[in-house]
Design a protein around this motif. Structure first.
Motif: not given
Length: 250
Positions: A239-250, A133-136, A150-154, A223-227
């Motif tokens: 409204a205001s919006f905040k996104f928090r996420y980790r990118e995934r890698y094999r 996983w990436s940092p948050i 932009t999702n730079t994970g795999t 629920y949102i999935e980001i390819e």
């Protein structure tokens, strides 16, 4: 990776305890590129082709030989025992790759090979996932807009979305998060002014900041999935919006 020297476990760098990873073998390093994948399939008599059912990806295992630069006296060993003796998965990453982390804990015995003064430990860490996983990462928006996610994970990622209502939200003026690339549209049709709704797209859960308030009946739960790559995201509503996420890698 066995060519890396230092690592950080549970927030503590190994160098703090005078510990480094070493290669006790000779020749090339022996690493695992990806954790094992098990294929489940059915075979039918008289057919040459198996019928695929599912796959299971095993959690990552990290084996290390770690050298204790300060010796193997009981004080140093007690420090290491306390560091590794945890009851749940803790963050782990190699210092050379702080952008890739896992959540792991010791599995099995911790062996020590020594001459009474100097030595090294043999440890196996088992993670809670087949992914690194990436940092948050964080994205904040003060109002309705469209942006490129932009999702730079795999692998696909599932963000945590925090929506703060600037006024009363109703079915006539709902809040929406739309993934233009896939057509997914997450919609909430009722929120009080100032209410904060936290939507966990990975674990598919909602939590309101208001006491004893549950919003599942006013959310369509798409629920949102980001390819991987770039996904245009449209934010709709007062409204205001905040996104928090980790990118995934094999």
């Amino acid at each position: 990776m066995k060519h890396f020297l230092g690592f950080t476990y549970d927030g503590i760098p190994s160098m703090h305890y005078g510990i480094t990873q070493v290669n006790v073998g000779s020749g090339l390093y022996d690493d695992t590129l990806m954790s094992a994948t098990t294929i489940e399939s059915d075979t039918v008599k008289g057919r040459d082709v198996s019928f695929f059912k599912s796959i299971t990806k095993e959690n990552i295992k990290i084996t290390m030989s770690i050298y204790m630069e300060r010796g193997v006296d009981e004080r140093q060993l007690d420090i290491v025992r306390a560091w590794f003796d945890v009851d749940y998965y803790r963050p782990f990453y190699f210092d050379e790759r702080p952008d890739r982390l896992v959540f792991a804990m010791i599995e099995g015995e911790v062996k020590i090979r020594h001459d009474g003064y100097q030595g090294y430990l043999e440890v196996t860490l088992t993670t809670n996932s087949p992914y690194w996983w990436s940092p948050i990462h964080a994205l904040d928006f003060k109002g309705a807009t469209t942006f490129n996610f932009t999702n730079t994970g795999t692998k696909s990622l599932f963000p945590m979305i925090e929506i703060t209502a600037k006024g009363d939200i109703s079915s006539g003026s709902p809040v929406k998060v739309i993934n233009v690339r896939t057509g997914q549209s997450l919609e909430v049709t009722l929120m009080a002014s100032g209410e904060v709704l936290t939507i966990d797209c990975l674990y598919k859960s909602l939590q309101s900041s208001l006491p004893e308030t549950y919003r599942y009946d006013v959310c369509n739960e798409k629920y949102i999935e980001i390819e991987t790559g770039v996904s245009p995201i449209q934010l709709v509503g007062n409204a205001s919006f905040k996104f928090r996420y980790r990118e995934r890698y094999r």
